[in-house]
Design a protein around this motif. Structure first.
Motif, PDB file in Angstrom:
ATOM      1  N   PRO A 150     113.204   1.502 -65.338  1.00  0.00           N
ATOM      2  CA  PRO A 150     111.985   1.241 -64.555  1.00  0.00           C
ATOM      3  C   PRO A 150     110.724   1.873 -65.131  1.00  0.00           C
ATOM      4  CG  PRO A 150     113.812   1.764 -63.097  1.00  0.00           C
ATOM      5  CD  PRO A 150     114.302   2.004 -64.496  1.00  0.00           C
ATOM      6  N   GLU A 151     110.837   3.096 -65.647  1.00  0.00           N
ATOM      7  CA  GLU A 151     109.640   3.786 -66.120  1.00  0.00           C
ATOM      8  C   GLU A 151     109.106   3.230 -67.444  1.00  0.00           C
ATOM      9  OE1 GLU A 151     113.062   6.796 -66.885  1.00  0.00           O
ATOM     10  OE2 GLU A 151     112.741   4.921 -65.771  1.00  0.00           O
ATOM     11  N   TYR A 152     109.910   2.407 -68.139  1.00  0.00           N
ATOM     12  CA  TYR A 152     109.465   1.823 -69.406  1.00  0.00           C
ATOM     13  C   TYR A 152     109.389   0.303 -69.364  1.00  0.00           C
ATOM     14  CZ  TYR A 152     110.093   6.479 -71.280  1.00  0.00           C
ATOM     15  OH  TYR A 152     109.983   7.825 -71.505  1.00  0.00           O
ATOM     16  N   LYS A 153     109.757  -0.299 -68.262  1.00  0.00           N
ATOM     17  CA  LYS A 153     109.714  -1.752 -68.137  1.00  0.00           C
ATOM     18  C   LYS A 153     108.311  -2.274 -68.430  1.00  0.00           C
ATOM     19  CE  LYS A 153     111.535  -5.747 -66.781  1.00  0.00           C
ATOM     20  NZ  LYS A 153     112.702  -6.362 -67.441  1.00  0.00           N
ATOM     21  N   GLY A 154     108.204  -3.186 -69.374  1.00  0.00           N
ATOM     22  CA  GLY A 154     106.908  -3.739 -69.736  1.00  0.00           C
ATOM     23  C   GLY A 154     106.065  -2.840 -70.607  1.00  0.00           C
ATOM     24  N   LYS A 155     106.617  -1.713 -71.031  1.00  0.00           N
ATOM     25  CA  LYS A 155     105.878  -0.760 -71.859  1.00  0.00           C
ATOM     26  C   LYS A 155     106.522  -0.573 -73.226  1.00  0.00           C
ATOM     27  CE  LYS A 155     102.493   0.319 -69.097  1.00  0.00           C
ATOM     28  NZ  LYS A 155     101.080   0.054 -69.487  1.00  0.00           N
ATOM     29  N   VAL A 156     107.351  -1.527 -73.631  1.00  0.00           N
ATOM     30  CA  VAL A 156     108.014  -1.495 -74.932  1.00  0.00           C
ATOM     31  C   VAL A 156     107.573  -2.736 -75.706  1.00  0.00           C
ATOM     32  CG1 VAL A 156     110.212  -1.413 -76.161  1.00  0.00           C
ATOM     33  CG2 VAL A 156     109.995  -0.321 -73.898  1.00  0.00           C
ATOM     34  N   MET A 157     107.133  -2.551 -76.948  1.00  0.00           N
ATOM     35  CA  MET A 157     106.665  -3.674 -77.764  1.00  0.00           C
ATOM     36  C   MET A 157     107.176  -3.525 -79.191  1.00  0.00           C
ATOM     37  SD  MET A 157     102.693  -4.026 -76.460  1.00  0.00           S
ATOM     38  CE  MET A 157     102.616  -5.790 -76.766  1.00  0.00           C
ATOM     39  N   ALA A 158     107.349  -4.675 -79.864  1.00  0.00           N
ATOM     40  CA  ALA A 158     107.836  -4.653 -81.246  1.00  0.00           C
ATOM     41  C   ALA A 158     107.057  -5.642 -82.096  1.00  0.00           C
ATOM     42  CB  ALA A 158     109.324  -4.981 -81.287  1.00  0.00           C
ATOM     43  N   PHE A 159     106.831  -5.232 -83.350  1.00  0.00           N
ATOM     44  CA  PHE A 159     106.088  -6.043 -84.313  1.00  0.00           C
ATOM     45  C   PHE A 159     106.800  -5.938 -85.659  1.00  0.00           C
ATOM     46  CE2 PHE A 159     103.359  -4.406 -81.077  1.00  0.00           C
ATOM     47  CZ  PHE A 159     102.569  -5.484 -80.705  1.00  0.00           C
ATOM     48  N   GLY A 160     106.863  -7.042 -86.391  1.00  0.00           N
ATOM     49  CA  GLY A 160     107.516  -7.000 -87.692  1.00  0.00           C
ATOM     50  C   GLY A 160     106.999  -8.081 -88.618  1.00  0.00           C
ATOM     51  N   SER A 161     107.040  -7.804 -89.905  1.00  0.00           N
ATOM     52  CA  SER A 161     106.628  -8.813 -90.884  1.00  0.00           C
ATOM     53  C   SER A 161     107.730  -9.833 -91.154  1.00  0.00           C
ATOM     54  CB  SER A 161     106.215  -8.130 -92.191  1.00  0.00           C
ATOM     55  OG  SER A 161     105.055  -7.355 -92.010  1.00  0.00           O
ATOM     56  N   TRP A 162     108.981  -9.450 -90.953  1.00  0.00           N
ATOM     57  CA  TRP A 162     110.138 -10.299 -91.243  1.00  0.00           C
ATOM     58  C   TRP A 162     110.491 -11.123 -90.010  1.00  0.00           C
ATOM     59  CZ3 TRP A 162     115.809  -8.273 -91.662  1.00  0.00           C
ATOM     60  CH2 TRP A 162     116.610  -9.202 -92.347  1.00  0.00           C
ATOM     61  N   ASP A 163     110.777 -12.397 -90.209  1.00  0.00           N
ATOM     62  CA  ASP A 163     111.013 -13.272 -89.070  1.00  0.00           C
ATOM     63  C   ASP A 163     112.407 -13.145 -88.455  1.00  0.00           C
ATOM     64  OD1 ASP A 163     112.569 -14.598 -90.960  1.00  0.00           O
ATOM     65  OD2 ASP A 163     111.449 -16.480 -90.886  1.00  0.00           O
ATOM     66  N   VAL A 164     113.194 -12.188 -88.905  1.00  0.00           N
ATOM     67  CA  VAL A 164     114.521 -11.973 -88.328  1.00  0.00           C
ATOM     68  C   VAL A 164     114.488 -10.954 -87.184  1.00  0.00           C
ATOM     69  CG1 VAL A 164     116.941 -11.358 -88.875  1.00  0.00           C
ATOM     70  CG2 VAL A 164     115.567 -12.602 -90.536  1.00  0.00           C
ATOM     71  N   PHE A 165     113.383 -10.253 -87.025  1.00  0.00           N
ATOM     72  CA  PHE A 165     113.348  -9.202 -86.004  1.00  0.00           C
ATOM     73  C   PHE A 165     113.573  -9.689 -84.572  1.00  0.00           C
ATOM     74  CE2 PHE A 165     111.591  -6.469 -89.335  1.00  0.00           C
ATOM     75  CZ  PHE A 165     112.394  -5.349 -89.117  1.00  0.00           C
ATOM     76  N   PRO A 166     113.132 -10.877 -84.178  1.00  0.00           N
ATOM     77  CA  PRO A 166     113.475 -11.312 -82.817  1.00  0.00           C
ATOM     78  C   PRO A 166     114.979 -11.371 -82.565  1.00  0.00           C
ATOM     79  CG  PRO A 166     111.690 -12.650 -83.690  1.00  0.00           C
ATOM     80  CD  PRO A 166     112.199 -11.805 -84.839  1.00  0.00           C
ATOM     81  N   TYR A 167     115.743 -11.572 -83.622  1.00  0.00           N
ATOM     82  CA  TYR A 167     117.200 -11.632 -83.500  1.00  0.00           C
ATOM     83  C   TYR A 167     117.808 -10.238 -83.557  1.00  0.00           C
ATOM     84  CZ  TYR A 167     116.099 -16.477 -84.415  1.00  0.00           C
ATOM     85  OH  TYR A 167     115.553 -17.733 -84.344  1.00  0.00           O
ATOM     86  N   ILE A 168     117.283  -9.383 -84.433  1.00  0.00           N
ATOM     87  CA  ILE A 168     117.774  -8.002 -84.514  1.00  0.00           C
ATOM     88  C   ILE A 168     117.580  -7.295 -83.177  1.00  0.00           C
ATOM     89  CG2 ILE A 168     117.449  -5.760 -85.635  1.00  0.00           C
ATOM     90  CD1 ILE A 168     116.527  -7.304 -88.143  1.00  0.00           C
ATOM     91  N   ILE A 169     116.434  -7.526 -82.548  1.00  0.00           N
ATOM     92  CA  ILE A 169     116.125  -6.900 -81.263  1.00  0.00           C
ATOM     93  C   ILE A 169     116.700  -7.712 -80.108  1.00  0.00           C
ATOM     94  CG2 ILE A 169     114.173  -6.219 -79.778  1.00  0.00           C
ATOM     95  CD1 ILE A 169     112.598  -5.701 -82.401  1.00  0.00           C
ATOM     96  N   ASN A 170     117.167  -8.918 -80.409  1.00  0.00           N
ATOM     97  CA  ASN A 170     117.702  -9.842 -79.404  1.00  0.00           C
ATOM     98  C   ASN A 170     116.674 -10.025 -78.284  1.00  0.00           C
ATOM     99  OD1 ASN A 170     119.291 -11.444 -77.721  1.00  0.00           O
ATOM    100  ND2 ASN A 170     121.161 -10.312 -78.204  1.00  0.00           N
ATOM    101  N   GLU A 171     115.571 -10.641 -78.668  1.00  0.00           N
ATOM    102  CA  GLU A 171     114.405 -10.732 -77.781  1.00  0.00           C
ATOM    103  C   GLU A 171     114.734 -11.382 -76.441  1.00  0.00           C
ATOM    104  OE1 GLU A 171     109.723 -12.105 -78.061  1.00  0.00           O
ATOM    105  OE2 GLU A 171     111.169 -12.875 -79.517  1.00  0.00           O
ATOM    106  N   ASP A 172     115.545 -12.434 -76.445  1.00  0.00           N
ATOM    107  CA  ASP A 172     115.847 -13.131 -75.199  1.00  0.00           C
ATOM    108  C   ASP A 172     116.598 -12.235 -74.215  1.00  0.00           C
ATOM    109  OD1 ASP A 172     114.631 -15.404 -76.153  1.00  0.00           O
ATOM    110  OD2 ASP A 172     116.496 -16.296 -76.891  1.00  0.00           O
TER     111      ASP A 172
END
Length: 362
Positions: A150-172
Motif C-alpha cells: 500500500p505505501e508504494y502502490k503507484g510510486k514505482v516506475m521503470a525505464f529502459g533502453s532495451w525493449d525486453v524490460f516490460p517482460y523482465i519486469i512482467n509489466e502486466d
C-alpha cells in the motif's frame, strides 16, 4: 507463568508494546543499471589494448586527448568524472579486482535477461531464464513486491533502453509502469518536454532494432520523476553493450562518459529536491561483464572468460563513504534486492533473495 503469558498476550495486542524504530534514513530508491560496462573501464578508464585500432588513433580525431593518459587513475577520471569525484567521495565503489575486491554474478548464462533477473529478484534462475526472448518473467522482482504494498502502490516506475524490460519486469502482472524500447510518454497531462521527447524519438532512430538511444530513456525518466515524484525508480541504460557488440570502442567510451553525466544529473536532482534530499539511496550496477582481449571484448556469455565479473556502486544517507573499496571481499548483484528492502526497513517478501550488502546499511 500465568503473568508472563498475560504479558505476552497484551504485547501481541499492542498494549505496552513499542514497535521497533526505523533505523535507516532511506525513504526512496533509485536503482540504476548500465548494460555491459566492464569493471576494467570503471576502475581503470580506457583500455590500452584498444587505443590504436578501434577508433581512438589520433588520425581519427581527439579521442586520445579526451580519454587517454598513461595513469589509469587519470584515465578513469577522464572517462567518468562524476563517479571519480562525488561518487567516490560520498559513496562506495565495489569490484576493483586489482585489490581482490570482487563482484560476481550468480547466474551461469552471463547475458542480459538472466543478469537483470538476478539483480531485480535477488536470485539466479538458470532453469527458466535461459535466453533474451520476450517472455514474461515467472519470478517476482523487487519492483513488483513494492508496487503491491500500500505505501508504494503507484510510486514505482521503470525505464529502459532495451525493449525486453516490460517482460523482465512482467509489466502486466506487476502493474509497474515500464517505459522501454521505443515506448513514448503517455497520458493526458504530458509536459512540453515529454511531447518533444516523443517527437524526437520518432524522428531519430538509433542503429539497433530493439534498443533506443540512452538520451531518450534518461529524459523520459527525468520528466516522469519531476512530475510523479515516485519513491522507487529503476532506470536501465543500454548503449555501452550495443556499441561493444558492434566493436566500436570509441562509441562505447562516449556512451560511458554520457552515462556518468546522467548519474550526475540524477544525483543533482535528488539532492536539490526536498522529497529526495538526504532520503534517497542510489544503487548502480551492470548486468554482466565481457571479454578482455581484442577477439572477445565485444561479447559475453558462458563461453567467454571474465563475463561473470561486474561491479556495484552506491551513494545515500545510510551508506558510509568508503569510496573505492580495496579490501578483499566478494559481493553479488543478487544481494541488491534484499538490501533495498532493508534500506526501506521492510522484510523481504520471500526467502529466495540473496544476503544483504552490509556496507550499504547503517
Amino acid at each position: 507463568m500465568k503473568k508472563m503469558a498475560i504479558l505476552l498476550i497484551l504485547m501481541g495486542l499492542g498494549f505496552g508494546y513499542a514497535p521497533a524504530q526505523k533505523t535507516t534514513q532511506t525513504e526512496n530508491i533509485f536503482l540504476i543499471t548500465v548494460d555491459g560496462l566492464r569493471w576494467q573501464e570503471m576502475f581503470k578508464g580506457a583500455d590500452s589494448l584498444f587505443v590504436d585500432d578501434t577508433g581512438m588513433s589520433e588520425s581519427l580525431g581527439s579521442l586520445l586527448k579526451e580519454f587517454w593518459d598513461t595513469d589509469p587513475l587519470n584515465r578513469r577520471e577522464m572517462l567518468m568524472p562524476f563517479t571519480w569525484s562525488t561518487l567516490e567521495e560520498k559513496g562506495q565503489l565495489h569490484g576493483n579486482r586489482t585489490y581482490g575486491n570482487k563482484v560476481d554474478l550468480r547466474n551461469n548464462m552471463l547475458f542480459s535477461y538472466p543478469g537483470y533477473n538476478e539483480i531485480l529478484t535477488g536470485s539466479a534462475d538458470d532453469e527458466r531464464i535461459t535466453s533474451n526472448a520476450k517472455n514474461n518473467n515467472p519470478n517476482t522482482t523487487l519492483l513488483e513486491h513494492l508496487q503491491h504494498m500500500p505505501e508504494y502502490k503507484g510510486k514505482v516506475m521503470a525505464f529502459g533502453s532495451w525493449d525486453v524490460f516490460p517482460y523482465i519486469i512482467n509489466e502486466d502482472r506487476s502493474e509497474v509502469p515500464v517505459n522501454a524500447g521505443f515506448d513514448m510518454a503517455e497520458g493526458p497531462n504530458l509536459t512540453e518536454a515529454e511531447r518533444m521527447i516523443n517527437r524526437m524519438q520518432q524522428e531519430i532512430r538509433g542503429p539497433w532494432a530493439g534498443v533506443r538511444l540512452d538520451p531518450f530513456t534518461h529524459h523520459f525518466a527525468m520528466e516522469a520523476i519531476k512530475k510523479e515524484a515516485p519513491k522507487v525508480v529503476f532506470i536501465a541504460y543500454g548503449e555501452p553493450d550495443d556499441w561493444a557488440h558492434d566493436n566500436q570502442y570509441d562509441e562505447y567510451l562516449h556512451s560511458i562518459k554520457q552515462f556518468d553525466a546522467y548519474l550526475k544529473d540524477l544525483w543533482d536532482y535528488i539532492q536539490s529536491t526536498p522529497q529526495y534530499k538526504n532520503k534517497t539511496t542510489m544503487i548502480i550496477t551492470t548486468d554482466h561483464g565481457r571479454g578482455v582481449d581484442k577477439t572477445t571484448w565485444t561479447g559475453h556469455g558462458s563461453g567467454i572468460p571474465r563475463s561473470r565479473e561486474v561491479w556495484i556502486a552506491a551513494i545515500g544517507p545510510d551508506s558510509q563513504p568508503f569510496g573505492e573499496v580495496k579490501k578483499e571481499a566478494v559481493l553479488y548483484p543478487a544481494m541488491i534486492a534484499r538490501t533495498v528492502f532493508q534500506l526501506l526497513a521492510l522484510p523481504y517478501p520471500d526467502g529466495d533473495a540473496d544476503a544483504v550488502i552490509s556496507d550499504l546499511l547503517p
